[in-house]
Design an enzyme around this catalytic site. Structure first.
Site, PDB file in Angstrom:
ATOM      1  N   ALA A  63       0.874  -1.170   0.000  1.00 30.59           N
ATOM      2  CA  ALA A  63       0.000   0.000   0.000  1.00 30.59           C
ATOM      3  C   ALA A  63       0.910   1.219   0.000  1.00 30.59           C
ATOM      4  O   ALA A  63       2.055   1.147   0.470  1.00 30.59           O
ATOM      5  CB  ALA A  63      -0.857  -0.017   1.253  1.00 30.59           C
ATOM      6  N   GLY A 108       0.627  -4.945   1.286  1.00 28.82           N
ATOM      7  CA  GLY A 108      -0.571  -5.061   0.446  1.00 28.82           C
ATOM      8  C   GLY A 108      -0.295  -5.784  -0.865  1.00 28.82           C
ATOM      9  O   GLY A 108      -1.206  -6.392  -1.443  1.00 28.82           O
ATOM     10  N   GLU A 111      -0.488  -9.311  -0.056  1.00 24.60           N
ATOM     11  CA  GLU A 111      -1.909  -9.634   0.193  1.00 24.60           C
ATOM     12  C   GLU A 111      -2.699  -9.754  -1.109  1.00 24.60           C
ATOM     13  O   GLU A 111      -3.593 -10.591  -1.218  1.00 24.60           O
ATOM     14  CB  GLU A 111      -2.522  -8.571   1.112  1.00 24.60           C
ATOM     15  CG  GLU A 111      -2.001  -8.704   2.543  1.00 24.60           C
ATOM     16  CD  GLU A 111      -2.354  -7.518   3.410  1.00 24.60           C
ATOM     17  OE1 GLU A 111      -2.045  -6.375   3.023  1.00 24.60           O
ATOM     18  OE2 GLU A 111      -2.954  -7.732   4.485  1.00 24.60           O
ATOM     19  N   GLU A 131       4.317  -4.918   7.708  1.00 22.21           N
ATOM     20  CA  GLU A 131       3.514  -3.868   8.346  1.00 22.21           C
ATOM     21  C   GLU A 131       3.987  -3.521   9.753  1.00 22.21           C
ATOM     22  O   GLU A 131       4.004  -2.360  10.132  1.00 22.21           O
ATOM     23  CB  GLU A 131       2.028  -4.279   8.388  1.00 22.21           C
ATOM     24  CG  GLU A 131       1.305  -4.152   7.051  1.00 22.21           C
ATOM     25  CD  GLU A 131       1.466  -5.366   6.155  1.00 22.21           C
ATOM     26  OE1 GLU A 131       2.286  -6.268   6.457  1.00 22.21           O
ATOM     27  OE2 GLU A 131       0.750  -5.435   5.133  1.00 22.21           O
TER      28      GLU A 131
HETATM   29  N1  DAK Z   1       4.631   3.246  -0.806  1.00 21.03           N
HETATM   30  C1  DAK Z   1       5.008   4.400  -1.396  1.00 21.03           C
HETATM   31  N2  DAK Z   1       6.147   4.525  -2.071  1.00 21.03           N
HETATM   32  C2  DAK Z   1       6.952   3.453  -2.149  1.00 21.03           C
HETATM   33  C3  DAK Z   1       6.631   2.215  -1.549  1.00 21.03           C
HETATM   34  C4  DAK Z   1       5.389   2.122  -0.854  1.00 21.03           C
HETATM   35  N3  DAK Z   1       4.943   0.992  -0.308  1.00 21.03           N
HETATM   36  N4  DAK Z   1       7.634   1.358  -1.796  1.00 21.03           N
HETATM   37  C5  DAK Z   1       8.553   2.021  -2.518  1.00 21.03           C
HETATM   38  N5  DAK Z   1       8.157   3.288  -2.729  1.00 21.03           N
HETATM   39  C6  DAK Z   1       8.842   4.329  -3.472  1.00 21.03           C
HETATM   40  C7  DAK Z   1      10.012   4.882  -2.666  1.00 21.03           C
HETATM   41  O1  DAK Z   1       9.567   5.849  -1.735  1.00 21.03           O
HETATM   42  C8  DAK Z   1      10.854   5.491  -3.783  1.00 21.03           C
HETATM   43  O2  DAK Z   1      10.273   6.707  -4.158  1.00 21.03           O
HETATM   44  P1  DAK Z   1      11.178   8.080  -4.280  1.00 21.03           P
HETATM   45  O3  DAK Z   1      11.849   8.210  -2.968  1.00 21.03           O
HETATM   46  O4  DAK Z   1      12.119   7.748  -5.412  1.00 21.03           O
HETATM   47  O5  DAK Z   1      10.169   9.129  -4.593  1.00 21.03           O
HETATM   48  C9  DAK Z   1      10.652   4.516  -4.927  1.00 21.03           C
HETATM   49  O6  DAK Z   1       9.459   3.789  -4.621  1.00 21.03           O
HETATM   50  C10 DAK Z   1      11.790   3.510  -5.074  1.00 21.03           C
HETATM   51  O7  DAK Z   1      11.966   2.904  -3.800  1.00 21.03           O
HETATM   52  P2  DAK Z   1      13.417   2.826  -3.093  1.00 21.03           P
HETATM   53  O8  DAK Z   1      14.273   3.950  -3.488  1.00 21.03           O
HETATM   54  O9  DAK Z   1      13.157   2.626  -1.655  1.00 21.03           O
HETATM   55  O10 DAK Z   1      13.976   1.488  -3.766  1.00 21.03           O
HETATM   56  P3  DAK Z   1      15.004   0.465  -3.124  1.00 21.03           P
HETATM   57  O11 DAK Z   1      15.367  -0.461  -4.209  1.00 21.03           O
HETATM   58  O12 DAK Z   1      16.097   1.156  -2.397  1.00 21.03           O
HETATM   59  O13 DAK Z   1      14.171  -0.340  -2.030  1.00 21.03           O
HETATM   60  C11 DAK Z   1      12.189  -1.533  -1.219  1.00 21.03           C
HETATM   61  C12 DAK Z   1      13.066  -1.157  -2.435  1.00 21.03           C
HETATM   62  C13 DAK Z   1      10.965  -2.254  -1.731  1.00 21.03           C
HETATM   63  C14 DAK Z   1      12.980  -2.452  -0.310  1.00 21.03           C
HETATM   64  C15 DAK Z   1      11.805  -0.228  -0.451  1.00 21.03           C
HETATM   65  O14 DAK Z   1      11.256   0.694  -1.404  1.00 21.03           O
HETATM   66  C16 DAK Z   1      10.807  -0.470   0.611  1.00 21.03           C
HETATM   67  O15 DAK Z   1      11.136  -0.955   1.689  1.00 21.03           O
HETATM   68  N6  DAK Z   1       9.559  -0.050   0.350  1.00 21.03           N
HETATM   69  C17 DAK Z   1       8.497  -0.152   1.315  1.00 21.03           C
HETATM   70  C18 DAK Z   1       7.964  -1.542   1.319  1.00 21.03           C
HETATM   71  C19 DAK Z   1       6.895  -1.747   2.369  1.00 21.03           C
HETATM   72  O16 DAK Z   1       7.136  -1.565   3.573  1.00 21.03           O
HETATM   73  N7  DAK Z   1       5.713  -2.132   1.891  1.00 21.03           N
HETATM   74  C20 DAK Z   1       4.625  -2.412   2.733  1.00 21.03           C
HETATM   75  C21 DAK Z   1       3.802  -1.199   2.874  1.00 21.03           C
HETATM   76  S1  DAK Z   1       2.670  -1.411   4.202  1.00 21.03           S
HETATM   77  C22 DAK Z   1      -4.276  -1.096   6.169  1.00 21.03           C
HETATM   78  C23 DAK Z   1      -4.285  -0.918   4.821  1.00 21.03           C
HETATM   79  C24 DAK Z   1      -3.228  -1.380   4.113  1.00 21.03           C
HETATM   80  C25 DAK Z   1      -2.161  -1.960   4.740  1.00 21.03           C
HETATM   81  C26 DAK Z   1      -2.180  -2.130   6.089  1.00 21.03           C
HETATM   82  C27 DAK Z   1      -3.256  -1.724   6.821  1.00 21.03           C
HETATM   83  N8  DAK Z   1      -5.385  -0.567   6.902  1.00 21.03           N
HETATM   84  C28 DAK Z   1      -5.975   0.580   6.464  1.00 21.03           C
HETATM   85  C29 DAK Z   1      -5.824  -1.252   8.058  1.00 21.03           C
HETATM   86  C30 DAK Z   1      -1.025  -2.329   3.971  1.00 21.03           C
HETATM   87  C31 DAK Z   1       0.175  -1.976   4.377  1.00 21.03           C
HETATM   88  C32 DAK Z   1       1.328  -2.049   3.496  1.00 21.03           C
HETATM   89  O17 DAK Z   1       1.282  -2.486   2.380  1.00 21.03           O
END
Ligand code: DAK
Length: 256
Positions: A63, A108, A111, A131
């Protein structure tokens, strides 16, 4: 428009294309994905749906964290419900939905992949429910679907650890059905889609329904559902064609 749709030979490939954010899902993309899948379900020319991510790095990196940063509790509820609606649309689809996981499938993104009926992954795919590292819990079905796919122990480890696992570990615990080199992933997924297209579409849909239903029922209830679905197929053109083709030593033709 963040969703691309390509239809060939009854297979629709849906590509999530927001590469500058590693295909992270915001509310607009979720709505677009939901509409696109619903469109595929009602389109008679489509038999199998494949979901993948654009680029070589990510399926869906989760997400959109920048969107969630500004949510209050009410907004989070709406965002959570929207994601759950999309995952239900996928899971409830009578047409098989295959995930071609071509890179990061995080939060997400993981998921959405586990709502799909089958997951094929590329060698570079990475899965996680990270998360808890963000002060969240999975919100689009991770706590419910993951244990059903990989078992309670493996799901618990992934959800409270928040760590990434690679494609081979995902294969080992049953999260990925198969793993392929990145350049073969889509072709192999299409190959499986074609295999499904040779089978009876109503039988496939009924099988998906019974499998999905199995989670919410006792064994006896599930067996009753199965035998009802099994018997209702008798006398239909599809079942007649399948049985007759075997006896007549020919290939069944289910789709014409
Ligand atoms: N959201 C927004 N932007 C994201 C992103 C994300 N999930 N993942 C990556 N990006 C963006 C980065 O911010 C970066 O953007 P700029 O800084 O260039 O503007 C670009 O994508 C490239 O990412 P990186 O520079 O970080 O690339 P790397 O190769 O260095 O690293 C990575 C890749 C996948 C390891 C890293 O980007 C990362 O850790 N990303 C976050 C992954 C993550 O934590 N995903 C889970 C998100 S939490 C709920 C509803 C939904 C959910 C939960 C509850 N409720 C309402 C109850 C769901 C939650 C999630 O999905």
């Amino acid at each position: 428009m963040f969703i691309k749709k390509e239809i060939n030979d009854q297979i629709c490939i849906i590509t999530i294309d927001r590469q500058d954010a590693l295909n992270a899902m915001n509310p607009d993309i979720l709505r677009e994905l939901d509409q696109t899948i619903k469109g595929c379900i009602s389109d008679q020319s489509i038999g199998v749906i494949i979901i993948t991510g654009a680029g070589e790095k990510a399926f869906i990196a989760g997400a959109d964290i920048k969107v969630m940063q500004n949510l209050d509790s009410k907004g989070a509820l709406e965002f959570g419900k929207l994601g759950q609606e999309v995952t239900m649309t996928i899971e409830d689809s009578p047409k098989p939905v295959l995930a071609a996981v071509n890179g990061f499938a995080l939060g997400g993104g993981c998921e959405i992949s586990i709502a799909c009926h089958v997951r094929f992954a590329s060698e570079n795919a990475m899965f996680a429910q990270p998360e808890v590292k963000l002060g969240l819990i999975p919100g689009w079905g991770g706590t419910q679907r993951l244990p059903r796919i990989v078992g309670k122990g493996n799901a618990t480890e992934l959800i409270i650890g928040g760590h990434m696992i690679d494609a081979h570990e995902a294969l080992r615990i049953g999260l990925a059905n198969k793993v392929f080199p990145q350049d073969q992933l889509l072709d192999e997924t299409i190959k499986f889609a074609k295999l499904i297209l040779g089978n009876g579409p109503d039988c496939v849909a009924e099988s998906l329904r019974c499998i999905n239903d199995s989670a919410g029922h006792s064994l006896i209830e599930g067996l009753n559902l199965e035998v009802e679905a099994f018997s209702e197929l008798f006398g239909t053109d599809e079942t007649n064609e399948g049985l007759n083709a075997f006896v007549e030593k020919r290939k069944p033709d289910f789709r014409n």
